[in-house]
Enzyme design. Structure first.
Site, PDB file in Angstrom:
ATOM      1  N   SER A  16      37.119  24.118  30.719  1.00 10.06           N
ATOM      2  CA  SER A  16      38.401  23.576  31.358  1.00 10.06           C
ATOM      3  C   SER A  16      38.474  24.372  32.744  1.00 10.06           C
ATOM      4  CB  SER A  16      39.555  24.308  30.578  1.00 10.06           C
ATOM      5  OG  SER A  16      40.568  23.652  31.061  1.00 10.06           O
ATOM      6  N   GLU A  17      38.698  23.495  33.675  1.00 10.21           N
ATOM      7  CA  GLU A  17      38.356  23.956  35.267  1.00 10.21           C
ATOM      8  C   GLU A  17      39.362  24.799  35.761  1.00 10.21           C
ATOM      9  OE1 GLU A  17      40.108  19.932  35.873  1.00 10.21           O
ATOM     10  OE2 GLU A  17      38.755  20.430  34.343  1.00 10.21           O
ATOM     11  N   ASN A  18      40.484  25.153  34.887  1.00  8.46           N
ATOM     12  CA  ASN A  18      41.089  26.483  35.102  1.00  8.46           C
ATOM     13  C   ASN A  18      40.829  27.871  34.886  1.00  8.46           C
ATOM     14  OD1 ASN A  18      41.566  25.527  32.369  1.00  8.46           O
ATOM     15  ND2 ASN A  18      43.552  26.730  32.445  1.00  8.46           N
TER      16      ASN A  18
END
Length: 207
Positions: free
Chosen positions: A46-48
């Protein structure tokens, strides 16, 4: 009969291979975390800043600090790691993500995707989509075949601002699985009970 959102996600998960690093976009793609086949191990990113995302939590597993890019609570798989956004995007831009699965407003026969804005409507921003379509090795789009008014989302040319150009390889909709090549959509699978005629009717671009 058209597939449900969960059935689309289930079909997406069948594309994963053992050892893949996979980024799941917001919406239908995130549901695929619940359907990864038990006989393979994939690392969901997840890019966070989470690598090793697990399924959605049960009520007793909810941790309000453990969220995906869509701000939904998730779980962490065994071996997961947590890091800052800069490191996450270094993974993406460095080409270390094998698969990315995105939603879209439109795709076209050239492999272009429009997924981040509709002019005149309020948007929160483009998120990581532009980095993902430029950096991932294999890009799959999940979407409904047509919008709520019955207009095709699979076009000869996208009409909305583009997220990426000549980057889409496969599309999984509620009606079909299609590959994009030679400036056309190629029908690979039909959803159970869905006719070729219905798919043709709802596909504006060359099929």
């Amino acid at each position: 009969m058209a597939l449900t959102r969960d059935q689309i996600a289930m079909r997406v998960a069948n594309e994963f291979k053992d050892g893949d690093y996979v980024n799941l976009g917001i919406g239908i793609p995130t549901l695929a975390a619940n359907y990864v086949p038990e006989d393979i191990a994939v690392m969901l990113q997840s890019e966070n800043g989470l690598l090793g995302m697990g399924p959605y939590p049960t009520e007793d597993q909810v941790d309000a600090d453990m969220i995906n890019a869509g701000k939904e609570t998730v779980t962490a798989a065994i071996g997961a790691s947590i890091f800052n956004s800069a490191e996450s995007f270094a993974m993406i831009r460095g080409g270390h993500v094998d698969f990315t699965v995105l939603g879209a407003f439109e795709v076209d026969v050239h492999g272009n995707i429009a997924s981040w804005m509709i002019p005149g409507k309020l948007i929160k921003g483009m998120g990581g989509a532009m980095d993902l379509v430029a950096g991932a090795k294999n890009i799959i789009v999940t979407m409904t075949h047509a919008d709520k008014h019955g207009n095709s989302k699979l076009l000869s040319d996208c009409t909305l601002p583009l997220t990426g150009v000549n980057c889409i390889t496969k599309i999984i909709t509620d009606l079909a699985v299609l590959e994009v090549k030679d400036k056309a959509f190629h029908l690979v699978e039909r959803a159970p009970g869905v006719s070729v005629e219905e798919i043709q009717q709802k596909t504006q671009g060359k099929l």
